[in-house]
Write a protein that holds these residues in place. Structure first.
Motif, PDB file in Angstrom:
ATOM      1  N   ARG A  32      32.758  34.188  49.247  1.00 32.90           N
ATOM      2  CA  ARG A  32      33.770  34.560  48.263  1.00 32.90           C
ATOM      3  C   ARG A  32      35.028  35.077  48.936  1.00 32.90           C
ATOM      4  NH1 ARG A  32      31.693  39.087  44.349  1.00 32.90           N
ATOM      5  NH2 ARG A  32      31.981  40.298  46.253  1.00 32.90           N
ATOM      6  N   ASP A  33      34.867  35.958  49.926  1.00 30.83           N
ATOM      7  CA  ASP A  33      36.029  36.505  50.636  1.00 30.83           C
ATOM      8  C   ASP A  33      36.696  35.438  51.500  1.00 30.83           C
ATOM      9  OD1 ASP A  33      35.683  39.023  49.534  1.00 30.83           O
ATOM     10  OD2 ASP A  33      34.353  39.684  51.144  1.00 30.83           O
ATOM     11  N   THR A  34      35.885  34.570  52.108  1.00 31.02           N
ATOM     12  CA  THR A  34      36.444  33.491  52.927  1.00 31.02           C
ATOM     13  C   THR A  34      37.342  32.595  52.097  1.00 31.02           C
ATOM     14  OG1 THR A  34      34.519  33.484  54.409  1.00 31.02           O
ATOM     15  CG2 THR A  34      35.846  31.471  54.334  1.00 31.02           C
ATOM     16  N   LEU A  35      36.872  32.233  50.917  1.00 29.00           N
ATOM     17  CA  LEU A  35      37.644  31.356  50.036  1.00 29.00           C
ATOM     18  C   LEU A  35      38.903  32.049  49.544  1.00 29.00           C
ATOM     19  CD1 LEU A  35      37.641  28.593  48.618  1.00 29.00           C
ATOM     20  CD2 LEU A  35      36.437  29.673  46.711  1.00 29.00           C
ATOM     21  N   TRP A  36      38.787  33.313  49.177  1.00 32.87           N
ATOM     22  CA  TRP A  36      39.934  34.086  48.677  1.00 32.87           C
ATOM     23  C   TRP A  36      41.016  34.179  49.737  1.00 32.87           C
ATOM     24  CZ3 TRP A  36      41.593  39.383  49.627  1.00 32.87           C
ATOM     25  CH2 TRP A  36      42.487  39.877  48.670  1.00 32.87           C
ATOM     26  N   ASN A  37      40.642  34.496  50.971  1.00 31.73           N
ATOM     27  CA  ASN A  37      41.613  34.600  52.063  1.00 31.73           C
ATOM     28  C   ASN A  37      42.245  33.250  52.375  1.00 31.73           C
ATOM     29  OD1 ASN A  37      41.361  37.393  52.580  1.00 31.73           O
ATOM     30  ND2 ASN A  37      39.494  37.058  53.773  1.00 31.73           N
ATOM     31  N   GLY A  49      45.575  29.859  45.414  1.00 29.43           N
ATOM     32  CA  GLY A  49      46.295  31.001  45.972  1.00 29.43           C
ATOM     33  C   GLY A  49      47.418  31.451  45.062  1.00 29.43           C
ATOM     34  N   GLY A  50      48.065  30.491  44.390  1.00 33.16           N
ATOM     35  CA  GLY A  50      49.104  30.844  43.430  1.00 33.16           C
ATOM     36  C   GLY A  50      48.544  31.627  42.252  1.00 33.16           C
ATOM     37  N   LEU A  51      47.359  31.225  41.789  1.00 42.37           N
ATOM     38  CA  LEU A  51      46.717  31.957  40.697  1.00 42.37           C
ATOM     39  C   LEU A  51      46.345  33.376  41.130  1.00 42.37           C
ATOM     40  CD1 LEU A  51      44.350  29.183  39.292  1.00 42.37           C
ATOM     41  CD2 LEU A  51      46.464  30.032  38.257  1.00 42.37           C
ATOM     42  N   VAL A  52      45.851  33.504  42.358  1.00 44.43           N
ATOM     43  CA  VAL A  52      45.496  34.826  42.878  1.00 44.43           C
ATOM     44  C   VAL A  52      46.721  35.721  42.924  1.00 44.43           C
ATOM     45  CG1 VAL A  52      44.779  36.054  44.970  1.00 44.43           C
ATOM     46  CG2 VAL A  52      43.505  34.045  44.217  1.00 44.43           C
ATOM     47  N   ASN A  53      47.829  35.174  43.419  1.00 49.81           N
ATOM     48  CA  ASN A  53      49.065  35.947  43.543  1.00 49.81           C
ATOM     49  C   ASN A  53      49.655  36.281  42.180  1.00 49.81           C
ATOM     50  OD1 ASN A  53      51.324  36.952  45.293  1.00 49.81           O
ATOM     51  ND2 ASN A  53      52.460  35.415  44.130  1.00 49.81           N
ATOM     52  N   GLN A  54      49.620  35.313  41.268  1.00 47.24           N
ATOM     53  CA  GLN A  54      50.224  35.497  39.943  1.00 47.24           C
ATOM     54  C   GLN A  54      49.455  36.503  39.095  1.00 47.24           C
ATOM     55  OE1 GLN A  54      50.551  31.822  37.774  1.00 47.24           O
ATOM     56  NE2 GLN A  54      50.875  32.841  35.801  1.00 47.24           N
ATOM     57  N   ASN A  55      48.130  36.482  39.197  1.00 44.68           N
ATOM     58  CA  ASN A  55      47.303  37.313  38.317  1.00 44.68           C
ATOM     59  C   ASN A  55      46.675  38.514  39.014  1.00 44.68           C
ATOM     60  OD1 ASN A  55      47.245  35.532  35.780  1.00 44.68           O
ATOM     61  ND2 ASN A  55      46.589  34.092  37.369  1.00 44.68           N
ATOM     62  N   ASN A  56      47.045  38.712  40.304  1.00 46.66           N
ATOM     63  CA  ASN A  56      46.458  39.811  41.091  1.00 46.66           C
ATOM     64  C   ASN A  56      44.929  39.752  41.085  1.00 46.66           C
ATOM     65  OD1 ASN A  56      48.895  41.066  41.910  1.00 46.66           O
ATOM     66  ND2 ASN A  56      49.102  42.016  39.876  1.00 46.66           N
ATOM     67  N   TRP A  57      44.413  38.560  41.246  1.00 47.09           N
ATOM     68  CA  TRP A  57      42.966  38.385  41.247  1.00 47.09           C
ATOM     69  C   TRP A  57      42.344  38.913  42.524  1.00 47.09           C
ATOM     70  CZ3 TRP A  57      42.181  32.643  39.336  1.00 47.09           C
ATOM     71  CH2 TRP A  57      42.389  32.598  37.951  1.00 47.09           C
ATOM     72  N   THR A  58      41.185  39.497  42.384  1.00 50.75           N
ATOM     73  CA  THR A  58      40.362  39.857  43.533  1.00 50.75           C
ATOM     74  C   THR A  58      39.516  38.638  43.912  1.00 50.75           C
ATOM     75  OG1 THR A  58      38.516  40.614  42.153  1.00 50.75           O
ATOM     76  CG2 THR A  58      40.225  42.252  42.721  1.00 50.75           C
ATOM     77  N   ALA A  59      38.778  38.758  44.995  1.00 46.04           N
ATOM     78  CA  ALA A  59      37.876  37.673  45.396  1.00 46.04           C
ATOM     79  C   ALA A  59      36.843  37.414  44.307  1.00 46.04           C
ATOM     80  CB  ALA A  59      37.189  38.018  46.719  1.00 46.04           C
ATOM     81  N   GLN A  60      36.399  38.481  43.638  1.00 48.28           N
ATOM     82  CA  GLN A  60      35.442  38.346  42.554  1.00 48.28           C
ATOM     83  C   GLN A  60      36.051  37.595  41.375  1.00 48.28           C
ATOM     84  OE1 GLN A  60      32.275  38.886  42.118  1.00 48.28           O
ATOM     85  NE2 GLN A  60      32.254  38.438  39.927  1.00 48.28           N
ATOM     86  N   ASP A  61      37.320  37.870  41.061  1.00 45.48           N
ATOM     87  CA  ASP A  61      37.997  37.177  39.962  1.00 45.48           C
ATOM     88  C   ASP A  61      38.087  35.681  40.234  1.00 45.48           C
ATOM     89  OD1 ASP A  61      38.429  39.523  38.530  1.00 45.48           O
ATOM     90  OD2 ASP A  61      40.345  39.912  39.537  1.00 45.48           O
ATOM     91  N   LEU A  62      38.474  35.332  41.460  1.00 42.32           N
ATOM     92  CA  LEU A  62      38.589  33.919  41.811  1.00 42.32           C
ATOM     93  C   LEU A  62      37.230  33.233  41.755  1.00 42.32           C
ATOM     94  CD1 LEU A  62      40.246  31.530  42.836  1.00 42.32           C
ATOM     95  CD2 LEU A  62      39.825  32.328  45.176  1.00 42.32           C
ATOM     96  N   SER A  63      36.217  33.927  42.232  1.00 46.62           N
ATOM     97  CA  SER A  63      34.861  33.376  42.207  1.00 46.62           C
ATOM     98  C   SER A  63      34.418  33.111  40.778  1.00 46.62           C
ATOM     99  CB  SER A  63      33.886  34.339  42.893  1.00 46.62           C
ATOM    100  OG  SER A  63      32.553  33.903  42.750  1.00 46.62           O
TER     101      SER A  63
END
Length: 403
Positions: A59-64, A124-138
């Motif tokens: 999860r963290d690998t994918l988020w990073n 990555g754009g979704l993570v940045n736009q929504n302030n997602w954590t690794a858990q959110d992206l997962s």
């Protein structure tokens, strides 16, 4: 608004926006096939990322990786994430996409790189736009009914409490898994019924079912802590089938990283594995006719050297086994029956052996470990006077020439 449902289209738009002109193998492909392959590769990449997010540390690998790809968009960034996650399954899946789209395997490999980078940048754009954590992206990657926008994902408790009507109302934004769920269930059910029917059909009511377990056998030269075992589960083979070399005894080959093959104890895979793992079995360099192992589930189109789709499963199994024994070298031999022109038969047998070899190379077996040769109608194993015999003589076999 990006959802799982429209990710394939967003990926295509991303690739177009970054002006990626086809290069290398892709430049020679028909664009219809390329567009079809992109959609299939997008599904493959997204399902692989979902799988990675469910692994320890994944999860963290994918988020990073997503954040890095968004910061510096590179359509071929971190393509190894897909290859590493799928491991031995990668080459088989790529070959399947290539066959379905009618393009070369090398082109699909190139598309995996580009689509992986595009998908990571979009996420990555979704993570940045929504302030997602690794858990959110997962959680966003999970195959549950989505929303029409790319807002924050549902919390686990909220999704678990969602009433059935609400879930149905959002089905239009479902994931690629949900869209094909009925087809998948139907396919799995059909296979299960077929397998059960085969077992019943091969069972001898007078035979006693015996269950045995073999102790793990460590492969010579294998990495420490990675045992390779062959475990016979149950004997349900009739005497008539045994006489014909057929068996319904399932054997589990335990390979690397928890990968398992479930095959017959008398199958091509089992024979190859047992020969390679047994230090008492040696390559006979004095008798070139000795030690051949026939493929039992490889088929070609009539009078052609084109492998059918069902042949890829066994070749993928063989590729996985050969990759576990990196010193092994194998010769592939093609054979035909004696009908028709001897010259045409010889050429066809050569082309079929080469087709099998090329497929193994595309699945990750180094080409310097494989050779192919055609023998035409020589060395028949059955009577050419009968249709059944001629069918048996039209075959591909392999011989281990180095362990």
């Amino acid at each position: 608004m990006t959802t799982l449902h429209n990710m394939p289209e967003d990926i295509k738009n991303f690739l177009r926006a970054h002006g990626l002109a086809p290069t290398g193998p892709l430049a020679a492909e028909h664009q219809v096939g390329v567009q079809l392959a992109i959609s299939r590769v997008a599904d493959l990449v997204m399902s692989t990322f979902e799988e990675l997010a469910g692994q320890p540390g994944g999860r963290d690998t994918l988020w990073n990786a997503a954040r890095a790809a968004h910061a510096t968009p590179q359509p071929d960034a971190d393509a190894d994430l897909v290859k590493t996650t799928l491991d031995d399954r990668y080459h088989g899946k790529v070959h399947g996409v290539a066959t379905a789209a009618g393009i070369q395997t090398a082109s699909v490999n190139q598309l995996v790189e580009q689509v992986s980078g595009a998908a990571l940048s979009i996420m990555g754009g979704l993570v940045n736009q929504n302030n997602w954590t690794a858990q959110d992206l997962s959680q966003w990657l999970r195959p549950h009914p989505g929303t029409a926008t790319a807002g924050a994902p549902l919390a686990a408790a909220e999704y678990a409490a969602m009433p059935a009507p609400a879930a149905a109302a959002t089905a239009g934004a479902s994931s690629w898994v949900a869209r094909h769920a009925n087809a998948l269930l139907l396919g799995v059910g059909f296979i299960a019924v077929a397998e059960f029917g085969y077992i019943l059909g091969t069972r001898n009511p007078d035979a006693e079912v015996a269950t045995t377990t073999a102790a793990p056998v460590a492969e010579a030269g294998a990495p420490t802590g990675r045992p390779y075992t062959a475990v016979p589960v149950a004997s349900i083979t009739s005497a008539a089938d045994a006489a014909r070399g057929k068996t319904a005894v399932p054997v589990v080959l335990k390979l690397k990283n928890g990968v398992r093959q479930i095959i017959g104890s008398n199958s091509t895979e089992s024979k190859l594995y047992q020969f390679l793992i047994d230090p008492t079995k040696e390559v006979d360099m004095m008798d070139p006719a000795k030690g051949w192992i026939g493929f039992d589930r490889i088929y070609f189109e009539s009078n052609k050297a084109i492998l059918t789709n069902e042949s890829l499963w066994q070749l993928s199994n063989i590729a996985s086994i050969l990759k576990r024994f990196p010193a092994a070298k194998v010769k592939l031999g093609g054979y035909t029956d004696n009908s028709g022109s001897a010259y045409i038969n010889l050429r066809l047998s050569q082309e079929r052996a080469k087709a099998a070899m090329t497929t193994l190379v595309s699945m990750g077996v180094p080409s310097d470990r494989l050779t192919s040769v055609g023998y035409g109608a020589l060395d028949g194993i059955a009577d050419n006077d009968t249709e059944e015999g001629r069918s048996l003589n039209r075959r591909v076999s392999m011989q281990v020439v180095q362990k």
